[in-house]
Design a protein around this motif. Structure first.
Motif, mmCIF file in Angstrom:
data_model
loop_
_atom_site.group_PDB
_atom_site.id
_atom_site.type_symbol
_atom_site.label_atom_id
_atom_site.label_comp_id
_atom_site.label_asym_id
_atom_site.label_seq_id
_atom_site.Cartn_x
_atom_site.Cartn_y
_atom_site.Cartn_z
ATOM 1 N N PHE B 11 -22.358 25.525 31.413
ATOM 2 C CA PHE B 11 -21.281 25.366 30.428
ATOM 3 C C PHE B 11 -20.034 26.128 30.863
ATOM 4 N N ILE B 12 -20.258 27.383 31.284
ATOM 5 C CA ILE B 12 -19.129 28.221 31.720
ATOM 6 C C ILE B 12 -18.433 27.581 32.913
ATOM 7 N N GLU B 13 -19.246 27.138 33.885
ATOM 8 C CA GLU B 13 -18.667 26.609 35.123
ATOM 9 C C GLU B 13 -17.914 25.308 34.910
ATOM 10 N N SER B 14 -18.220 24.572 33.818
ATOM 11 C CA SER B 14 -17.507 23.307 33.620
ATOM 12 C C SER B 14 -16.441 23.408 32.525
ATOM 13 N N ALA B 15 -16.034 24.630 32.184
ATOM 14 C CA ALA B 15 -14.973 24.800 31.180
ATOM 15 C C ALA B 15 -13.689 24.124 31.647
ATOM 16 N N PRO B 16 -12.995 23.445 30.737
ATOM 17 C CA PRO B 16 -11.738 22.791 31.119
ATOM 18 C C PRO B 16 -10.646 23.818 31.408
ATOM 19 N N PRO B 17 -9.549 23.393 32.044
ATOM 20 C CA PRO B 17 -8.447 24.310 32.346
ATOM 21 C C PRO B 17 -7.991 25.032 31.073
ATOM 22 N N GLY B 18 -7.857 26.339 31.155
ATOM 23 C CA GLY B 18 -7.293 27.095 30.036
ATOM 24 C C GLY B 18 -8.216 27.271 28.848
ATOM 25 N N TYR B 146 -0.745 24.807 29.984
ATOM 26 C CA TYR B 146 -1.611 24.791 28.810
ATOM 27 C C TYR B 146 -0.778 24.520 27.565
ATOM 28 N N SER B 147 -1.242 23.600 26.747
ATOM 29 C CA SER B 147 -0.554 23.302 25.500
ATOM 30 C C SER B 147 -1.589 23.116 24.385
ATOM 31 N N PRO B 148 -2.347 24.195 24.091
ATOM 32 C CA PRO B 148 -3.442 24.048 23.120
ATOM 33 C C PRO B 148 -2.957 23.625 21.733
ATOM 34 N N GLN B 149 -1.704 23.978 21.392
ATOM 35 C CA GLN B 149 -1.210 23.558 20.076
ATOM 36 C C GLN B 149 -1.062 22.042 20.010
ATOM 37 N N PHE B 151 -3.216 20.164 21.860
ATOM 38 C CA PHE B 151 -4.551 19.734 22.272
ATOM 39 C C PHE B 151 -4.620 19.164 23.685
ATOM 40 N N TRP B 152 -3.836 19.721 24.601
ATOM 41 C CA TRP B 152 -4.059 19.327 25.994
ATOM 42 C C TRP B 152 -3.800 20.496 26.941
ATOM 43 N N ASN B 153 -4.467 20.447 28.079
ATOM 44 C CA ASN B 153 -4.325 21.447 29.134
ATOM 45 C C ASN B 153 -4.475 20.744 30.474
ATOM 46 N N GLY B 154 -3.796 21.275 31.483
ATOM 47 C CA GLY B 154 -3.905 20.630 32.788
ATOM 48 C C GLY B 154 -3.872 21.633 33.932
ATOM 49 N N ARG B 155 -4.451 21.212 35.053
ATOM 50 C CA ARG B 155 -4.478 22.078 36.243
ATOM 51 C C ARG B 155 -4.353 21.225 37.496
ATOM 52 N N TRP B 156 -3.543 21.703 38.419
ATOM 53 C CA TRP B 156 -3.398 21.067 39.741
ATOM 54 C C TRP B 156 -3.807 22.101 40.779
ATOM 55 N N ARG B 157 -4.722 21.728 41.662
ATOM 56 C CA ARG B 157 -5.125 22.638 42.735
ATOM 57 C C ARG B 157 -4.912 21.971 44.092
ATOM 58 N N SER B 158 -4.252 22.666 44.982
ATOM 59 C CA SER B 158 -4.104 22.182 46.360
ATOM 60 C C SER B 158 -4.791 23.152 47.301
ATOM 61 N N GLY B 171 -7.233 18.962 53.966
ATOM 62 C CA GLY B 171 -7.339 19.613 52.666
ATOM 63 C C GLY B 171 -7.573 18.643 51.542
ATOM 64 N N SER B 172 -7.359 19.126 50.339
ATOM 65 C CA SER B 172 -7.600 18.272 49.190
ATOM 66 C C SER B 172 -6.688 18.657 48.024
ATOM 67 N N ILE B 173 -6.439 17.664 47.185
ATOM 68 C CA ILE B 173 -5.678 17.883 45.952
ATOM 69 C C ILE B 173 -6.621 17.524 44.813
ATOM 70 N N LYS B 174 -6.695 18.391 43.813
ATOM 71 C CA LYS B 174 -7.533 18.103 42.646
ATOM 72 C C LYS B 174 -6.701 18.276 41.385
ATOM 73 N N VAL B 175 -6.767 17.294 40.510
ATOM 74 C CA VAL B 175 -6.056 17.400 39.243
ATOM 75 C C VAL B 175 -7.073 17.278 38.123
ATOM 76 N N ASP B 176 -6.911 18.100 37.115
ATOM 77 C CA ASP B 176 -7.862 18.155 36.018
ATOM 78 C C ASP B 176 -7.058 18.217 34.713
ATOM 79 N N VAL B 177 -7.200 17.212 33.868
ATOM 80 C CA VAL B 177 -6.452 17.171 32.611
ATOM 81 C C VAL B 177 -7.423 16.997 31.452
ATOM 82 N N HIS B 178 -7.235 17.780 30.402
ATOM 83 C CA HIS B 178 -8.102 17.679 29.218
ATOM 84 C C HIS B 178 -7.244 17.416 27.987
ATOM 85 N N TYR B 179 -7.635 16.414 27.216
ATOM 86 C CA TYR B 179 -6.954 16.107 25.955
ATOM 87 C C TYR B 179 -8.023 16.078 24.878
ATOM 88 N N TYR B 180 -7.811 16.784 23.765
ATOM 89 C CA TYR B 180 -8.930 16.910 22.822
ATOM 90 C C TYR B 180 -8.532 16.877 21.355
#
Lengths: 276, 264
Positions: B11-18, B146-149, B151-158, B171-180
């Motif tokens: 659960f901890i390891e799969s927490a969304p950004p922020g 992060y925009s929890p107010q 209900f969304w958060n996002g992360r870009w990793r290069s 290399g790699s680019i990873k994008v992770d976006v959560h809307y809730y």
């Protein structure tokens, strides 16, 4: 500290929706006392079974389940069969079953019109006052490097006015939408999730005979489900393709930010001049 | 069956950004006793997600597998210091002078300068890290919004590895976006990048080009999905362009050829 049940729901709203079933099992293994409440309030992707009597597929959810058997809406029998005495208590009859049969045929036509395939099932059960039900749709597709699956779960509660001239309908709908794309250009893109919305309304029941009132319920339920699915489809489109793209754009700007800044300054200057 | 501890760790390891602290609060409420033994899950999360820690100077540094000295010690090439990390609270302490002994120290410095400038051109807010490893240099970036107010958060990793003998970058680019908001929608992407270039400025320029191209492709992919898979699942309206006439649905049934005309 938050109530454990609320914490479980909050957790499932945060962890990857593509693993909701797995996470739900995990939470239940940690807190077996929450099992019943969680199974009846968390929507997971639907599975289907073949009805041996009709040869048709039907959808499985907590509402047509007894142990590991599921009731087919086509035959009104559990698959695999359960103890006949238990079945007698669980299988709807009379008015509720008549409406269930009619709702299944109506929803089947609706499914063909909107989904052009897929599977649908509707289940009804009697309440002390009125009745409740669930209407389910499932469709999967794979085309052109993309994969997709849509599961919609509409849970409704119906209370008839004492006059039987109208009824109050409460609808809670969840759509689970999983989309994925693998291509050379983007490698892998996964968009998975679920949205839930609620609505309620009072609708008239027409006719005086029982059969007319029953048919009236089917019409009202059908229309409400159609409205809700149409609304949710638009919402999903907005969230999955609009919102996701916007957030990526908020993280990173394709246009260099110094140019964006210069343009903004130039724009402001024009506005200021106009104001003078 | 998985142990309680590994379930909670997943659960901890799969927490969304922020949302690590929200996930932790939920886990605490579910199984208060399991919290003690989660140190390695937090470490795994922090290193995989390029967690940001604040240094005494107020500047930010990264927790990654590429700048790890020991279990909870990391170093920062930009500020020439090492620090200890509390993985659960993502905070740094015990800062010490730490100068890297690398034949590529000069290259690292110029990459820092170029990559910082280039990143600022495209990311409104980002943290970078340049770290040596064997015959290559790791070039890392994380951007969070992060925009929890709302209900969304996002992360870009290069993540890029510059091979100094072949002048190639992989290399790699990873994008992770959560809307809730009344739901839970998650977008995760992963894109491999390969390019070749030499010299800090040129490498950084090629990276920006590759990232621009990827972002354009990603925008196109949204359209492809919306017009393709999504449309193929449920139509906006039936082929007849009319909504269902529920009163007459019995009549529809007589004409079985409506819609797809599948046999029933």
């Amino acid at each position: 500290m938050a109530d454990p049940f609320d914490a479980a729901l909050d957790l499932l709203r945060r962890l990857p929706p593509s693993s909701t079933q797995q996470n739900l099992n995990g939470i239940i293994s940690l807190r077996p006392d929450l099992e019943e409440d969680l199974l009846s309030s968390v929507d997971v992707a639907l599975t289907s079974k073949r009805c041996p009597k009709s040869g048709r597929d039907f959808l499985c959810c907590d509402y047509n389940r007894d142990g590991s058997s599921y009731r087919s809406p086509w035959s009104n029998q559990f698959e695999p069969p359960i103890d006949p005495e238990d079945a007698a208590d669980l299988i709807p009859g009379g008015r509720v079953r008549r409406m269930e049969v009619a709702l299944n045929s109506a929803v089947d036509v609706y499914r063909e019109l909107y989904y052009e395939g897929g599977t649908s099932s509707a289940y009804l059960w009697a309440l002390e006052e009125g009745f409740a039900g669930v209407v389910l749709f499932k469709k999967t597709s794979s085309a052109g490097g993309g994969k997709g699956s849509w599961d919609s779960i509409h849970v409704l509660e119906v209370t008839e006015a004492t006059s039987k001239r109208s009824a109050h309908y409460k609808l809670t709908s969840t759509v689970i939408l999983d989309l994925g794309l693998s291509s050379a250009a983007v490698d892998s893109l996964d968009l998975a999730g679920n949205l839930t919305r609620q609505t309620q309304s009072d609708n008239p029941l027409s006719g005086l005979r029982d059969s007319e009132i029953e048919q009236s319920h089917v019409v009202n339920i059908g229309r409400m489900v159609e409205d809700m699915e149409t609304r949710m489809r638009n919402l999903l489109q907005e969230v999955y393709f609009g919102k996701a793209k916007d957030v990526v754009g908020d993280l990173r700007s394709i246009q260099p930010l110094s140019e964006v800044g210069r343009e903004r300054d130039a724009h402001r200057e024009v506005i200021n001049k106009m104001g003078r | 069956m998985a142990s309680k501890q590994s379930t909670v760790a997943s659960f901890i390891e799969s927490a969304p950004p922020g949302e690590l602290s929200n996930v932790l609060a939920d886990v605490k409420s579910l199984v208060p006793k399991e919290i003690q033994s989660l140190g390695s899950a937090f470490k795994k999360y922090n290193e995989a997600q390029y967690a940001i820690v604040k240094l005494k100077s107020g500047e930010a540094s990264l927790i990654t597998p590429y700048n790890s000295i020991s279990e909870d010690k990391y170093y920062d090439t930009a500020h020439s210091i090492s620090f200890r990390v509390d993985h659960t609270s993502q905070s740094a302490s015990d800062e010490e002078q730490h100068t890297i002994e690398s034949p590529h120290a000069g290259t690292i410095r110029s990459l820092h300068k170029s990559f910082a400038a280039a990143s600022a051109e495209h990311f409104p807010s980002s943290t970078i890290g340049i770290f040596p490893s064997d015959n290559s240099i790791a070039i890392l970036l994380v951007a969070n919004k992060y925009s929890p107010q709302n209900f969304w958060n996002g992360r870009w990793r290069s993540t890029y590895h510059l091979n100094l003998s072949s002048n190639s970058v992989t290399g790699s680019i990873k994008v992770d976006v959560h809307y809730y908001e009344d739901g839970n929608v998650r977008m995760t992407t992963s894109k491999k990048v390969e390019l070749s270039s030499s010299g800090a400025d040129a490498v950084v320029r090629e990276i920006a080009k590759a990232e621009n191209k990827y972002q354009e492709e990603l925008n196109r992919a949204f359209t492809t999905l919306a017009e393709g898979s999504f449309k193929g699942l449920r139509r906006q309206l039936p082929v007849t362009r009319q909504r269902v006439e529920w009163e007459k649905i019995g009549g529809y049934r007589l004409g079985q050829d409506i819609g797809g005309g599948r046999s029933k």
